[in-house]
Design a protein around this motif. Structure first.
Motif, PDB file in Angstrom:
ATOM      1  N   THR A 208       0.824  -1.212   0.000  1.00 56.55           N
ATOM      2  CA  THR A 208       0.000   0.000   0.000  1.00 56.55           C
ATOM      3  C   THR A 208       0.856   1.259   0.000  1.00 56.55           C
ATOM      4  N   PHE A 209       2.167   1.104   0.040  1.00 54.30           N
ATOM      5  CA  PHE A 209       3.064   2.248   0.112  1.00 54.30           C
ATOM      6  C   PHE A 209       3.994   2.284  -1.084  1.00 54.30           C
ATOM      7  N   ASP A 210       3.743   3.200  -2.011  1.00 53.83           N
ATOM      8  CA  ASP A 210       4.690   3.457  -3.079  1.00 53.83           C
ATOM      9  C   ASP A 210       5.774   4.388  -2.542  1.00 53.83           C
ATOM     10  N   PRO A 211       6.986   4.354  -3.117  1.00 49.32           N
ATOM     11  CA  PRO A 211       8.029   5.281  -2.658  1.00 49.32           C
ATOM     12  C   PRO A 211       7.590   6.742  -2.748  1.00 49.32           C
ATOM     13  N   GLU A 212       6.796   7.078  -3.789  1.00 52.38           N
ATOM     14  CA  GLU A 212       6.338   8.453  -3.932  1.00 52.38           C
ATOM     15  C   GLU A 212       5.451   8.869  -2.767  1.00 52.38           C
ATOM     16  N   ASP A 213       4.633   7.928  -2.241  1.00 55.46           N
ATOM     17  CA  ASP A 213       3.784   8.227  -1.090  1.00 55.46           C
ATOM     18  C   ASP A 213       4.647   8.560   0.122  1.00 55.46           C
ATOM     19  N   ALA A 214       5.669   7.755   0.359  1.00 53.87           N
ATOM     20  CA  ALA A 214       6.536   7.972   1.514  1.00 53.87           C
ATOM     21  C   ALA A 214       7.273   9.308   1.404  1.00 53.87           C
ATOM     22  N   VAL A 215       7.723   9.657   0.185  1.00 47.02           N
ATOM     23  CA  VAL A 215       8.409  10.934  -0.013  1.00 47.02           C
ATOM     24  C   VAL A 215       7.466  12.094   0.301  1.00 47.02           C
ATOM     25  N   ASP A 216       6.222  12.008  -0.167  1.00 48.74           N
ATOM     26  CA  ASP A 216       5.241  13.065   0.118  1.00 48.74           C
ATOM     27  C   ASP A 216       5.059  13.244   1.620  1.00 48.74           C
ATOM     28  N   ILE A 217       4.943  12.131   2.338  1.00 47.02           N
ATOM     29  CA  ILE A 217       4.757  12.197   3.788  1.00 47.02           C
ATOM     30  C   ILE A 217       5.968  12.825   4.457  1.00 47.02           C
ATOM     31  N   GLU A 218       7.166  12.390   4.067  1.00 44.93           N
ATOM     32  CA  GLU A 218       8.392  12.910   4.674  1.00 44.93           C
ATOM     33  C   GLU A 218       8.494  14.428   4.490  1.00 44.93           C
ATOM     34  N   PHE A 219       8.153  14.918   3.309  1.00 43.92           N
ATOM     35  CA  PHE A 219       8.306  16.343   3.064  1.00 43.92           C
ATOM     36  C   PHE A 219       7.237  17.171   3.777  1.00 43.92           C
ATOM     37  N   GLU A 220       6.056  16.630   3.946  1.00 49.29           N
ATOM     38  CA  GLU A 220       5.051  17.330   4.750  1.00 49.29           C
ATOM     39  C   GLU A 220       5.500  17.386   6.210  1.00 49.29           C
ATOM     40  N   LEU A 221       6.087  16.301   6.709  1.00 50.13           N
ATOM     41  CA  LEU A 221       6.590  16.292   8.083  1.00 50.13           C
ATOM     42  C   LEU A 221       7.757  17.268   8.241  1.00 50.13           C
ATOM     43  N   LEU A 222       8.623  17.338   7.244  1.00 50.97           N
ATOM     44  CA  LEU A 222       9.725  18.302   7.280  1.00 50.97           C
ATOM     45  C   LEU A 222       9.189  19.720   7.334  1.00 50.97           C
ATOM     46  N   GLN A 223       8.164  19.998   6.514  1.00 51.30           N
ATOM     47  CA  GLN A 223       7.554  21.333   6.521  1.00 51.30           C
ATOM     48  C   GLN A 223       6.955  21.643   7.884  1.00 51.30           C
ATOM     49  N   ALA A 224       6.313  20.666   8.502  1.00 49.17           N
ATOM     50  CA  ALA A 224       5.716  20.874   9.825  1.00 49.17           C
ATOM     51  C   ALA A 224       6.794  21.176  10.862  1.00 49.17           C
ATOM     52  N   GLU A 225       7.917  20.468  10.798  1.00 48.02           N
ATOM     53  CA  GLU A 225       9.003  20.712  11.753  1.00 48.02           C
ATOM     54  C   GLU A 225       9.630  22.079  11.550  1.00 48.02           C
ATOM     55  N   LEU A 226       9.751  22.514  10.290  1.00 43.83           N
ATOM     56  CA  LEU A 226      10.301  23.841  10.019  1.00 43.83           C
ATOM     57  C   LEU A 226       9.386  24.938  10.560  1.00 43.83           C
ATOM     58  N   LEU A 227       8.089  24.806  10.289  1.00 48.91           N
ATOM     59  CA  LEU A 227       7.142  25.866  10.663  1.00 48.91           C
ATOM     60  C   LEU A 227       6.806  25.861  12.152  1.00 48.91           C
ATOM     61  N   SER A 228       7.011  24.722  12.824  1.00 50.02           N
ATOM     62  CA  SER A 228       6.778  24.686  14.265  1.00 50.02           C
ATOM     63  C   SER A 228       8.033  25.082  15.042  1.00 50.02           C
ATOM     64  N   GLY A 229       9.131  25.347  14.319  1.00 52.92           N
ATOM     65  CA  GLY A 229      10.348  25.832  14.954  1.00 52.92           C
ATOM     66  C   GLY A 229      11.244  24.765  15.535  1.00 52.92           C
ATOM     67  N   HIS A 230      10.922  23.494  15.353  1.00 45.76           N
ATOM     68  CA  HIS A 230      11.759  22.413  15.877  1.00 45.76           C
ATOM     69  C   HIS A 230      12.822  22.074  14.835  1.00 45.76           C
ATOM     70  N   TRP A 231      13.789  22.963  14.723  1.00 47.15           N
ATOM     71  CA  TRP A 231      14.792  22.856  13.673  1.00 47.15           C
ATOM     72  C   TRP A 231      15.795  21.752  13.960  1.00 47.15           C
ATOM     73  N   ASN A 232      15.924  21.328  15.213  1.00 51.72           N
ATOM     74  CA  ASN A 232      16.782  20.190  15.508  1.00 51.72           C
ATOM     75  C   ASN A 232      16.235  18.911  14.884  1.00 51.72           C
ATOM     76  N   LEU A 233      14.906  18.743  14.930  1.00 54.04           N
ATOM     77  CA  LEU A 233      14.278  17.575  14.301  1.00 54.04           C
ATOM     78  C   LEU A 233      14.338  17.686  12.776  1.00 54.04           C
TER      79      LEU A 233
END
Length: 842
Positions: A492-517
């Protein structure tokens, strides 16, 4: 290798690793290093061989005089005579053991046990071994060697060595992706692209042209070499897989192409793909790229007929393969053109039932390409056309889970585009509009659910719910890691799906200020955890930005400069402008003011930033530009810039970025901004917001210890630059003991996050170009004395060596300690060690 061949108790080795990891090359290279290499026999399993008794050994058996009455004893001793001439065992390299018949594997195991051969089994996973060979592995009589494919850093070093100079990360990531990490193929492709002008130099750096892949004469010659020796059926099968994407084994068997498949498998042109359904795809995307550029071959009637047999919807399969390839090559305009042509007829009610999953992937990539180029209205139109057709198909036909999943994915896609449009158009949407994403429990599969939650996390982080965003990010991240360990989730997981999830999580960490994560995630993605060249390049750029915010300016510039020329040649002016701003600040901090001013002037080549929406990347450019102006003595200009930026941000959705901007104004000495800093930081939720609020309140109360504690907490979350001493009125107003406390925290951060340039630092030190950041704070005389102190010399020894008094040396060391905010030789030595891996690589 030499130990394995000489050890009488070891019968060989199992060489496992991912495709393209150089498993065969490892064995062959080891053989070449031996003074007197043994006889090397290459055997491969095949689908055909499994149907024939001793099929894997047919090459060897042809050299024996056999009949129907030959016993196993005679067979073993006959093979032993061939393979162990002059009492020296041959090295047998066995590929594709999962396709070895049991009788052949039993004989090979017996020959290894008798000492007649040294057996080297090449496989992707240990589970691929047949029973007898697995028993040898479990007993420890054949060793295990795991060969990793080159990661992105190793590939980059290899590409630069082949080109003889600096190269962009994008070019090395594309080469790694197209060749699946094969050094031999990569070397040939580099030469072809140099001859064809696909790789070219710009300001001393090799970059990759973003169009015309595979069209040069040298590249066509490589294609001819790769396909030489195939008969018509094998060639047509390869073309069909290249044009239409992966094919199930069941379809290939139904088309009676098993023998042709075996040939392609043995030649290393196709491979079995991981997942619940047994599928076959090309070993490297380069072959697919070259096939698609050969228009004459693509029009062959035999290939068109074969595509119809291999795919439920051959047109959709071909469009998907083409769109995917263009997406990987970052050619959004060509990708949109292909998908738009398909849109005219591809999303009708009668078309959807044929292959909903393939069709939905085309929609997904089409919409995201439009969104990335800021074409939001056309993106919504594509979604609506696809939704109308899918709903009509569902109403017209029997219930279909694939159609239901497609409709859910269209809803999710609409939310993604809506959020991106809000970001780009500088509007503030209602936060409750996406609440249903996190509340819904009816997603058709785990991939859809996690993608929905990751979008929700980035939306919350951009608003005033940073703490909730972080909790959701941690949850999705843990579930995503679990899917890599659970085989039931792989399908149920294509590599493209995982990449999309990772980049949304990266965006969330950037905008929430948790730059260490965010630093750790971007580092993982930049290493090539996922193969997409665009994701690797973008992640590395984000990683460099976060190193700069972590006050590792040397490391940041070393990372970012690799992509500056490549990004400048593209269509995204903001990213090279950010790189120039960070580079300018690093130059200014090291005392090179004229060079810093010249670097800022380069940003005049890019469009004015006033029309760029307020987001994390725009914020980074504004902050580093302002800090550079302050560093070269134009503090008033820096404050005016940040005041104007604050005015643009007021009323925007990014409350945390607004608070950080006001904090930097206070940091540069703008006391009038303190009131707004108190107000904005109080609106921010989460650990970073609390830290900013604590600092603001402590400054207002004149409480030095509380201010230092707040700065320390922020530094641990990745906000080290905010706490550094340079041009920092907040730091300057602290008491001496609190300044030392902050300096210790910053030095600890350097030690924990220091980037390592293996081998490169030593080379630069030998060439005289090595210069850690702390040295740039000192005069030449102070650097000389500091290095002697770090080397263990006493004050008396340093004074005697320089012909001066001990008091003079003590005075110089006092200046060194004061400038570097350290208390003694031990802390000075620790600071130097932390800088060993972060020296500027200019």
């Amino acid at each position: 290798m030499e130990k394995i061949l000489s050890n009488q108790h070891v019968m060989g080795a199992v060489i496992s690793g991912s495709p393209g990891s150089g498993r065969r090359a490892w064995v062959e290279a080891g053989m070449e290093k031996l003074e007197n290499p043994p006889q090397l026999i290459r055997l491969n399993g095949s689908n055909f061989g499994t149907k024939v008794p001793l099929g894997a050994l047919s090459y060897l058996l042809a050299r024996l005089d056999l009949d129907d009455y030959t016993s196993r004893h005679e067979l073993v001793h006959g093979l032993g005579r061939i393979l162990c001439s002059e009492n020296r065992p041959a090295a047998v390299m066995l590929g594709r053991p999962e396709l070895i018949d049991e009788e052949s594997s039993s004989l090979l195991a017996q020959l290894a046990t008798m000492g007649k051969i040294k057996l080297f089994v090449i496989c992707e996973q240990i589970q691929d071994l047949p029973g007898d060979l697995f028993a040898l592995y479990r007993s420890g009589r054949i060793k295990h060697r795991l060969i990793h494919r080159m990661d992105n850093a190793e590939t980059h070093q290899f590409v630069e060595s082949e080109l003889g100079g600096p190269a962009s990360t994008f070019s090395s990531a594309v080469l790694r992706y197209l060749t699946s990490g094969s050094r031999e193929l990569m070397s040939k492709l580099i030469q072809c692209w140099r001859d064809d002008g696909q790789l070219l130099q710009r300001n001393g750096s090799w970059i990759l042209k973003l169009s015309g892949f595979g069209t040069g004469s040298a590249t066509h010659g490589l294609y001819s070499l790769m396909t030489r020796g195939l008969d018509s059926r094998e060639y047509d099968l390869m073309l069909a897989i290249a044009l239409g994407g992966p094919v199930t084994l069941e379809r290939i068997h139904l088309c009676e192409l098993t023998e042709s498949l075996d040939v392609l498998l043995n030649r290393g042109q196709v491979r079995y793909l991981p997942g619940a359904s047994r599928r076959v795809g090309l070993c490297n995307p380069l072959l697919a790229l070259l096939v698609r550029t050969d228009e004459q071959e693509n029009k062959k009637e035999s290939v068109k007929a074969l595509l119809k047999q291999l795919h439920a919807d051959p047109l959709a399969a071909q469009v998907l393969a083409q769109v995917q390839a263009l997406s990987d090559m970052n050619d959004h305009q060509a990708q949109i053109a292909v998908a738009k042509r398909y849109q005219a007829t591809g999303y009708g009610p009668d078309a959807w039932p044929a292959d909903p999953k393939t069709r939905m992937k085309i929609v997904d990539m089409h919409v995201k390409a439009l969104a990335m180029t800021s074409q939001f209205q056309p993106a919504f139109e594509v979604i609506e056309v696809a939704r109308t057709g899918a709903m009509a198909a569902r109403d017209k036909n029997a219930p279909d889970e694939a159609l239901d999943a497609a409709l859910q994915e269209l809803d999710l896609l609409a939310q993604f585009v809506s959020h991106l449009e809000d970001e780009m158009s500088r509007t503030k949407s209602d936060i409750s509009s996406t609440q249903e994403l996190v509340e819904s429990a009816n997603w058709m599969n785990e991939s859809l659910r996690l993608r929905a939650l990751s979008v929700q996390a980035s939306v919350w982080a951009a608003r005033q719910r940073q703490a909730d965003a972080l909790k959701l990010t941690l949850y999705v991240d843990s579930r995503l890691k679990d899917t890599h360990l659970m085989s039931s989730q792989i399908s149920t997981f294509d590599p493209e799906d995982a990449v999309d999830i990772e980049f949304e999580l990266l965006q969330a960490e950037l905008l929430s200020g948790h730059w260490n994560l965010a630093l750790e995630r971007s580092k993982k993605l930049a290493s090539g955890f996922y193969s997409s060249p665009l994701s690797v390049t973008f992640s590395e750029t984000v990683y460099g930005i976060l190193l700069a915010l972590d006050n590792d300016l040397d490391g940041a510039v070393a990372v970012l400069k690799k992509n500056r020329e490549q990004l400048a040649a593209g269509q995204r002016p903001l990213l090279p402008a950010i790189i120039n701003a960070i580079t300018a600040y690093e130059l200014a901090r090291s005392g090179q003011r004229h060079e810093a001013s010249a670097m800022l002037e380069r940003n005049s080549l890019y469009p004015p930033t006033v029309d760029v929406p307020v987001n994390f990347y725009r914020w980074v450019q504004e902050i580093f530009t302002a800090l550079t102006h302050a560093e070269i003595g134009a503090t008033d200009l820096a404050l005016d810039m940040l005041k104007n930026f604050t005015t643009q941000m007021r009323g925007e959705s990014h409350t945390l970025l607004e608070s950080l901007t006001l904090g930097y104004r206070v940091r540069l000495g703008d006391s009038e901004a303190l009131t707004d800093f108190l107000r904005a930081s109080a609106l921010c939720q989460g650990t970073v917001g609390e830290g900013m609020s604590q600092v603001a309140k402590a400054i207002a109360a004149g409480n030095s210890s509380c201010t230092a504690a707040g700065l320390g907490d922020l530094a641990k979350l990745g906000h080290v630059l905010f706490s550094t001493a340079s041009n920092n009125r907040i730091f300057a107003n602290l008491e001496i003991r609190d300044q030392r406390k902050i300096s210790r925290i910053i030095n600890e951060s350097k030690r924990s996050h220091a980037t390592q340039f293996s081998g490169m630092a030593a080379e630069l030190e030998e060439s005289g170009e090595y210069r850690p950041a702390w040295m740039r704070e000192l005069t030449k005389r102070e650097v000389q004395i500091a290095k002697l102190a770090i080397g263990g010399k006493s004050n008396a020894e340093i004074a005697k060596a320089n012909g001066v008094s001990i008091r003079t040396i003590e005075g110089h060391l006092y200046q060194v300690y004061s400038k570097l905010q350290v208390r003694n030789r031990q802390e000075l030595t620790a600071l130097d060690r932390s800088s060993q891996g972060t020296a500027g690589l200019r």
